[in-house]
Design a protein around this motif. Structure first.
Motif, PDB file in Angstrom:
ATOM      1  N   LEU A  20      93.506  93.092  14.525  1.00  0.00           N
ATOM      2  CA  LEU A  20      92.860  94.152  13.757  1.00  0.00           C
ATOM      3  C   LEU A  20      91.463  94.291  14.342  1.00  0.00           C
ATOM      4  O   LEU A  20      90.669  93.348  14.289  1.00  0.00           O
ATOM      5  CB  LEU A  20      92.801  93.775  12.273  1.00  0.00           C
ATOM      6  N   LYS A  21      91.168  95.458  14.909  1.00  0.00           N
ATOM      7  CA  LYS A  21      89.898  95.666  15.612  1.00  0.00           C
ATOM      8  C   LYS A  21      88.995  96.613  14.844  1.00  0.00           C
ATOM      9  O   LYS A  21      89.459  97.497  14.144  1.00  0.00           O
ATOM     10  CB  LYS A  21      90.167  96.250  17.005  1.00  0.00           C
ATOM     11  N   SER A  22      87.691  96.404  15.013  1.00  0.00           N
ATOM     12  CA  SER A  22      86.716  97.304  14.422  1.00  0.00           C
ATOM     13  C   SER A  22      86.614  98.546  15.298  1.00  0.00           C
ATOM     14  O   SER A  22      86.503  98.446  16.512  1.00  0.00           O
ATOM     15  CB  SER A  22      85.343  96.624  14.344  1.00  0.00           C
ATOM     16  N   GLN A  23      86.639  99.716  14.665  1.00  0.00           N
ATOM     17  CA  GLN A  23      86.505 100.954  15.423  1.00  0.00           C
ATOM     18  C   GLN A  23      85.093 101.516  15.365  1.00  0.00           C
ATOM     19  O   GLN A  23      84.813 102.558  15.923  1.00  0.00           O
ATOM     20  CB  GLN A  23      87.511 101.995  14.919  1.00  0.00           C
ATOM     21  N   ILE A  24      84.209 100.797  14.654  1.00  0.00           N
ATOM     22  CA  ILE A  24      82.810 101.226  14.572  1.00  0.00           C
ATOM     23  C   ILE A  24      81.928  99.992  14.717  1.00  0.00           C
ATOM     24  O   ILE A  24      82.335  98.890  14.354  1.00  0.00           O
ATOM     25  CB  ILE A  24      82.496 101.921  13.226  1.00  0.00           C
ATOM     26  N   PRO A  25      80.727 100.161  15.244  1.00  0.00           N
ATOM     27  CA  PRO A  25      79.794  99.038  15.233  1.00  0.00           C
ATOM     28  C   PRO A  25      79.210  98.911  13.831  1.00  0.00           C
ATOM     29  O   PRO A  25      79.066  99.909  13.118  1.00  0.00           O
ATOM     30  CB  PRO A  25      78.721  99.467  16.236  1.00  0.00           C
ATOM     31  N   GLY A  26      78.939  97.708  13.417  1.00  0.00           N
ATOM     32  CA  GLY A  26      78.345  97.541  12.089  1.00  0.00           C
ATOM     33  C   GLY A  26      78.104  96.095  11.750  1.00  0.00           C
ATOM     34  O   GLY A  26      78.388  95.185  12.533  1.00  0.00           O
ATOM     35  N   LYS A  27      77.583  95.891  10.546  1.00  0.00           N
ATOM     36  CA  LYS A  27      77.301  94.560  10.032  1.00  0.00           C
ATOM     37  C   LYS A  27      78.393  94.209   9.024  1.00  0.00           C
ATOM     38  O   LYS A  27      78.760  95.032   8.179  1.00  0.00           O
ATOM     39  CB  LYS A  27      75.931  94.552   9.355  1.00  0.00           C
ATOM     40  N   VAL A  28      78.918  93.001   9.089  1.00  0.00           N
ATOM     41  CA  VAL A  28      79.951  92.560   8.160  1.00  0.00           C
ATOM     42  C   VAL A  28      79.295  92.258   6.814  1.00  0.00           C
ATOM     43  O   VAL A  28      78.484  91.342   6.703  1.00  0.00           O
ATOM     44  CB  VAL A  28      80.703  91.326   8.696  1.00  0.00           C
ATOM     45  N   VAL A  29      79.610  93.059   5.809  1.00  0.00           N
ATOM     46  CA  VAL A  29      79.037  92.897   4.474  1.00  0.00           C
ATOM     47  C   VAL A  29      79.836  91.869   3.682  1.00  0.00           C
ATOM     48  O   VAL A  29      79.279  91.000   3.023  1.00  0.00           O
ATOM     49  CB  VAL A  29      79.027  94.248   3.709  1.00  0.00           C
ATOM     50  N   SER A  30      81.168  91.975   3.743  1.00  0.00           N
ATOM     51  CA  SER A  30      82.006  91.022   3.018  1.00  0.00           C
ATOM     52  C   SER A  30      83.370  90.908   3.687  1.00  0.00           C
ATOM     53  O   SER A  30      83.825  91.830   4.356  1.00  0.00           O
ATOM     54  CB  SER A  30      82.183  91.462   1.561  1.00  0.00           C
ATOM     55  N   ILE A  31      83.971  89.744   3.498  1.00  0.00           N
ATOM     56  CA  ILE A  31      85.327  89.500   3.984  1.00  0.00           C
ATOM     57  C   ILE A  31      86.194  89.260   2.756  1.00  0.00           C
ATOM     58  O   ILE A  31      85.885  88.403   1.931  1.00  0.00           O
ATOM     59  CB  ILE A  31      85.372  88.302   4.955  1.00  0.00           C
ATOM     60  N   LEU A  84      82.421  96.748   6.371  1.00  0.00           N
ATOM     61  CA  LEU A  84      81.339  96.853   7.346  1.00  0.00           C
ATOM     62  C   LEU A  84      80.298  97.842   6.843  1.00  0.00           C
ATOM     63  O   LEU A  84      80.635  98.778   6.126  1.00  0.00           O
ATOM     64  CB  LEU A  84      81.860  97.372   8.693  1.00  0.00           C
ATOM     65  N   GLU A  85      79.053  97.624   7.234  1.00  0.00           N
ATOM     66  CA  GLU A  85      78.015  98.613   6.955  1.00  0.00           C
ATOM     67  C   GLU A  85      77.582  99.202   8.279  1.00  0.00           C
ATOM     68  O   GLU A  85      77.238  98.484   9.213  1.00  0.00           O
ATOM     69  CB  GLU A  85      76.818  97.981   6.250  1.00  0.00           C
ATOM     70  N   SER A  86      77.666 100.532   8.351  1.00  0.00           N
ATOM     71  CA  SER A  86      77.291 101.233   9.562  1.00  0.00           C
ATOM     72  C   SER A  86      76.585 102.514   9.169  1.00  0.00           C
ATOM     73  O   SER A  86      77.091 103.258   8.328  1.00  0.00           O
ATOM     74  CB  SER A  86      78.548 101.559  10.385  1.00  0.00           C
ATOM     75  N   SER A 119      77.099  90.908  13.137  1.00  0.00           N
ATOM     76  CA  SER A 119      77.340  92.269  13.609  1.00  0.00           C
ATOM     77  C   SER A 119      78.589  92.285  14.466  1.00  0.00           C
ATOM     78  O   SER A 119      78.893  91.308  15.161  1.00  0.00           O
ATOM     79  CB  SER A 119      76.157  92.767  14.427  1.00  0.00           C
ATOM     80  N   VAL A 120      79.309  93.400  14.401  1.00  0.00           N
ATOM     81  CA  VAL A 120      80.469  93.599  15.263  1.00  0.00           C
ATOM     82  C   VAL A 120      80.279  94.888  16.043  1.00  0.00           C
ATOM     83  O   VAL A 120      79.635  95.816  15.575  1.00  0.00           O
ATOM     84  CB  VAL A 120      81.805  93.665  14.474  1.00  0.00           C
ATOM     85  N   LYS A 172      82.157  98.064  18.370  1.00  0.00           N
ATOM     86  CA  LYS A 172      83.423  98.792  18.399  1.00  0.00           C
ATOM     87  C   LYS A 172      84.386  98.037  19.303  1.00  0.00           C
ATOM     88  O   LYS A 172      84.023  97.645  20.412  1.00  0.00           O
ATOM     89  CB  LYS A 172      83.196 100.211  18.909  1.00  0.00           C
ATOM     90  N   GLY A 173      85.600  97.811  18.809  1.00  0.00           N
ATOM     91  CA  GLY A 173      86.613  97.123  19.604  1.00  0.00           C
ATOM     92  C   GLY A 173      86.672  95.621  19.370  1.00  0.00           C
ATOM     93  O   GLY A 173      87.588  94.963  19.837  1.00  0.00           O
ATOM     94  N   ASP A 174      85.673  95.063  18.663  1.00  0.00           N
ATOM     95  CA  ASP A 174      85.712  93.630  18.369  1.00  0.00           C
ATOM     96  C   ASP A 174      86.870  93.329  17.418  1.00  0.00           C
ATOM     97  O   ASP A 174      87.187  94.107  16.518  1.00  0.00           O
ATOM     98  CB  ASP A 174      84.410  93.168  17.705  1.00  0.00           C
ATOM     99  N   ILE A 175      87.481  92.172  17.611  1.00  0.00           N
ATOM    100  CA  ILE A 175      88.585  91.750  16.750  1.00  0.00           C
ATOM    101  C   ILE A 175      88.030  91.198  15.446  1.00  0.00           C
ATOM    102  O   ILE A 175      87.153  90.336  15.451  1.00  0.00           O
ATOM    103  CB  ILE A 175      89.474  90.711  17.463  1.00  0.00           C
ATOM    104  N   ILE A 176      88.515  91.736  14.316  1.00  0.00           N
ATOM    105  CA  ILE A 176      88.115  91.255  12.993  1.00  0.00           C
ATOM    106  C   ILE A 176      88.952  90.016  12.654  1.00  0.00           C
ATOM    107  O   ILE A 176      88.431  88.999  12.254  1.00  0.00           O
ATOM    108  CB  ILE A 176      88.360  92.353  11.924  1.00  0.00           C
ATOM    109  N   SER A 177      90.270  90.154  12.816  1.00  0.00           N
ATOM    110  CA  SER A 177      91.194  89.040  12.612  1.00  0.00           C
ATOM    111  C   SER A 177      92.532  89.419  13.221  1.00  0.00           C
ATOM    112  O   SER A 177      92.733  90.550  13.639  1.00  0.00           O
ATOM    113  CB  SER A 177      91.374  88.737  11.120  1.00  0.00           C
ATOM    114  N   ASP A 178      93.434  88.439  13.254  1.00  0.00           N
ATOM    115  CA  ASP A 178      94.810  88.717  13.664  1.00  0.00           C
ATOM    116  C   ASP A 178      95.668  88.822  12.408  1.00  0.00           C
ATOM    117  O   ASP A 178      95.402  88.134  11.398  1.00  0.00           O
ATOM    118  CB  ASP A 178      95.349  87.593  14.554  1.00  0.00           C
TER     119      ASP A 178
END
Length: 171
Positions: free
Chosen positions: A105-116, A133-135, A160-161, A163-169
Protein backbone atom coordinates in the motif's frame (compact mmCIF):
# COMPACT_ATOMS: atom_id res chain seq x y z
CA UNK A 1 -9.63 21.57 -11.93
CA UNK A 2 -10.74 21.84 -8.33
CA UNK A 3 -13.96 20.58 -6.82
CA UNK A 4 -15.67 22.58 -4.09
CA UNK A 5 -18.86 22.11 -2.11
CA UNK A 6 -20.63 24.78 -0.07
CA UNK A 7 -22.27 23.09 2.92
CA UNK A 8 -25.34 25.28 3.25
CA UNK A 9 -26.17 24.94 -0.44
CA UNK A 10 -25.26 21.24 -0.67
CA UNK A 11 -24.17 21.79 -4.24
CA UNK A 12 -20.85 20.93 -5.76
CA UNK A 13 -19.15 22.93 -8.50
CA UNK A 14 -16.01 22.70 -10.59
CA UNK A 15 -13.85 25.73 -11.17
CA UNK A 16 -10.77 26.32 -13.26
CA UNK A 17 -8.80 29.19 -14.76
CA UNK A 18 -9.15 29.17 -18.55
CA UNK A 19 -6.93 32.14 -19.33
CA UNK A 20 -4.67 34.55 -17.47
CA UNK A 21 -5.12 37.91 -19.20
CA UNK A 22 -2.40 39.56 -17.10
CA UNK A 23 -2.76 42.41 -14.60
CA UNK A 24 -4.77 40.14 -12.24
CA UNK A 25 -7.49 39.60 -14.88
CA UNK A 26 -8.64 36.07 -15.61
CA UNK A 27 -11.24 34.18 -17.59
CA UNK A 28 -12.53 31.42 -15.31
CA UNK A 29 -14.98 28.58 -15.84
CA UNK A 30 -17.41 27.55 -13.11
CA UNK A 31 -19.28 24.41 -14.14
CA UNK A 32 -20.11 25.21 -17.78
CA UNK A 33 -20.16 29.01 -17.57
CA UNK A 34 -17.29 31.38 -18.31
CA UNK A 35 -16.80 34.47 -16.14
CA UNK A 36 -14.45 37.44 -16.05
CA UNK A 37 -12.53 37.78 -12.77
CA UNK A 38 -10.34 40.64 -11.60
CA UNK A 39 -8.48 40.25 -8.33
CA UNK A 40 -8.16 43.60 -6.55
CA UNK A 41 -6.24 42.42 -3.49
CA UNK A 42 -5.43 39.11 -1.88
CA UNK A 43 -3.66 38.22 1.36
CA UNK A 44 -3.83 35.66 4.16
CA UNK A 45 -6.95 37.32 5.61
CA UNK A 46 -9.04 37.40 2.46
CA UNK A 47 -9.58 38.51 -1.11
CA UNK A 48 -11.32 41.39 -2.85
CA UNK A 49 -12.39 40.76 -6.42
CA UNK A 50 -14.70 41.78 -9.24
CA UNK A 51 -16.64 38.92 -10.83
CA UNK A 52 -18.67 39.80 -13.91
CA UNK A 53 -18.47 43.52 -13.05
CA UNK A 54 -19.72 43.00 -9.46
CA UNK A 55 -17.51 43.74 -6.45
CA UNK A 56 -17.13 41.02 -3.80
CA UNK A 57 -15.12 40.72 -0.62
CA UNK A 58 -14.29 37.35 0.96
CA UNK A 59 -12.78 37.14 4.45
CA UNK A 60 -11.14 33.91 5.59
CA UNK A 61 -12.13 32.92 9.13
CA UNK A 62 -10.42 29.57 9.55
CA UNK A 63 -9.28 26.65 7.46
CA UNK A 64 -9.14 23.08 8.71
CA UNK A 65 -8.09 19.90 6.97
CA UNK A 66 -10.77 19.86 4.31
CA UNK A 67 -13.00 22.85 4.84
CA UNK A 68 -12.74 26.61 4.97
CA UNK A 69 -14.99 29.01 6.91
CA UNK A 70 -15.33 32.29 5.06
CA UNK A 71 -17.54 35.37 4.90
CA UNK A 72 -18.44 36.51 1.38
CA UNK A 73 -20.23 39.86 1.14
CA UNK A 74 -21.13 39.55 4.87
CA UNK A 75 -22.64 36.05 4.40
CA UNK A 76 -20.82 33.34 6.42
CA UNK A 77 -20.39 29.95 4.75
CA UNK A 78 -18.35 26.78 4.94
CA UNK A 79 -16.72 25.40 1.82
CA UNK A 80 -15.66 21.76 1.65
CA UNK A 81 -12.43 21.62 -0.34
CA UNK A 82 -11.32 18.72 -2.49
CA UNK A 83 -14.51 16.70 -2.05
CA UNK A 84 -13.08 14.03 -4.35
CA UNK A 85 -9.54 14.00 -2.93
CA UNK A 86 -9.95 10.82 -0.90
CA UNK A 87 -11.27 8.96 -3.96
CA UNK A 88 -8.22 10.05 -5.98
CA UNK A 89 -5.85 8.91 -3.23
CA UNK A 90 -7.72 5.60 -2.85
CA UNK A 91 -7.68 4.91 -6.58
CA UNK A 92 -3.99 5.75 -6.91
CA UNK A 93 -2.94 3.78 -3.85
CA UNK A 94 -4.12 0.60 -5.55
CA UNK A 95 -7.84 0.78 -4.72
CA UNK A 96 -8.88 0.25 -8.31
CA UNK A 97 -6.25 -2.31 -9.31
CA UNK A 98 -7.66 -5.55 -10.54
CA UNK A 99 -7.01 -8.68 -8.56
CA UNK A 100 -4.91 -8.88 -5.43
CA UNK A 101 -1.47 -8.90 -7.01
CA UNK A 102 -0.26 -5.68 -5.43
CA UNK A 103 0.80 -6.25 -1.82
CA UNK A 104 2.31 -2.86 -0.99
CA UNK A 105 0.00 0.00 0.00
CA UNK A 106 1.77 3.14 -1.23
CA UNK A 107 1.27 6.80 -0.48
CA UNK A 108 0.19 8.77 -3.54
CA UNK A 109 0.86 12.14 -1.92
CA UNK A 110 3.70 13.53 0.17
CA UNK A 111 2.68 14.28 3.72
CA UNK A 112 3.11 13.83 7.44
CA UNK A 113 1.70 10.70 9.11
CA UNK A 114 -0.90 11.98 11.59
CA UNK A 115 -2.18 8.62 12.80
CA UNK A 116 -1.96 4.92 12.08
CA UNK A 117 -5.26 3.07 12.45
CA UNK A 118 -3.99 -0.52 12.27
CA UNK A 119 -1.40 -2.78 13.84
CA UNK A 120 0.72 -5.61 12.46
CA UNK A 121 -1.48 -8.67 12.04
CA UNK A 122 -4.81 -6.78 11.86
CA UNK A 123 -7.31 -7.95 9.26
CA UNK A 124 -8.58 -5.21 6.97
CA UNK A 125 -11.24 -4.99 4.31
CA UNK A 126 -10.83 -3.08 1.06
CA UNK A 127 -11.57 0.58 1.87
CA UNK A 128 -10.65 0.44 5.58
CA UNK A 129 -8.52 3.36 6.78
CA UNK A 130 -4.91 2.29 7.35
CA UNK A 131 -3.44 5.67 8.22
CA UNK A 132 -4.11 9.39 7.96
CA UNK A 133 -1.71 11.79 6.26
CA UNK A 134 -1.62 15.57 6.44
CA UNK A 135 -0.75 17.30 3.22
CA UNK A 136 -1.25 20.98 2.36
CA UNK A 137 -3.16 21.48 5.65
CA UNK A 138 -5.62 18.72 4.75
CA UNK A 139 -5.96 15.33 6.36
CA UNK A 140 -6.34 12.48 3.90
CA UNK A 141 -7.21 8.89 4.79
CA UNK A 142 -5.08 6.23 3.12
CA UNK A 143 -7.35 3.20 2.67
CA UNK A 144 -6.63 -0.48 2.13
CA UNK A 145 -6.62 -1.34 -1.57
CA UNK A 146 -7.74 -4.92 -0.91
CA UNK A 147 -8.87 -7.34 1.81
CA UNK A 148 -6.01 -8.87 3.75
CA UNK A 149 -3.76 -8.83 6.79
CA UNK A 150 -1.50 -5.91 7.70
CA UNK A 151 2.21 -6.72 7.55
CA UNK A 152 5.38 -4.62 7.75
CA UNK A 153 4.02 -1.21 8.71
CA UNK A 154 6.64 1.19 7.37
CA UNK A 155 4.90 4.48 8.26
CA UNK A 156 5.53 5.98 11.70
CA UNK A 157 3.36 8.63 13.39
CA UNK A 158 4.95 12.06 13.05
CA UNK A 159 7.20 10.95 10.18
CA UNK A 160 6.99 12.30 6.65
CA UNK A 161 6.31 10.16 3.61
CA UNK A 162 6.98 10.93 -0.02
CA UNK A 163 4.78 10.03 -2.96
CA UNK A 164 5.31 6.34 -3.70
CA UNK A 165 6.57 5.43 -0.22
CA UNK A 166 5.20 2.15 1.14
CA UNK A 167 2.81 2.63 4.08
CA UNK A 168 2.48 -1.10 4.78
CA UNK A 169 2.02 -4.44 3.09
CA UNK A 170 -1.40 -6.10 2.90
CA UNK A 171 -1.18 -9.86 2.29
Amino acid sequence: MTNFKIQEIEKSFDGKILENLGDNDYIIKINDNEHKLKIISMNSRGIEFILNQQYHKAKYLEQSTNEMNIVIDNVPMTINLHTHYDKVVYKNSGGSSSGGAQIALKSQIPGKVVSISVEHGDSVKKGDVVCTLESMKMQVAVKAHKDGVIRNIKAKEGASVAKGDIISDIE
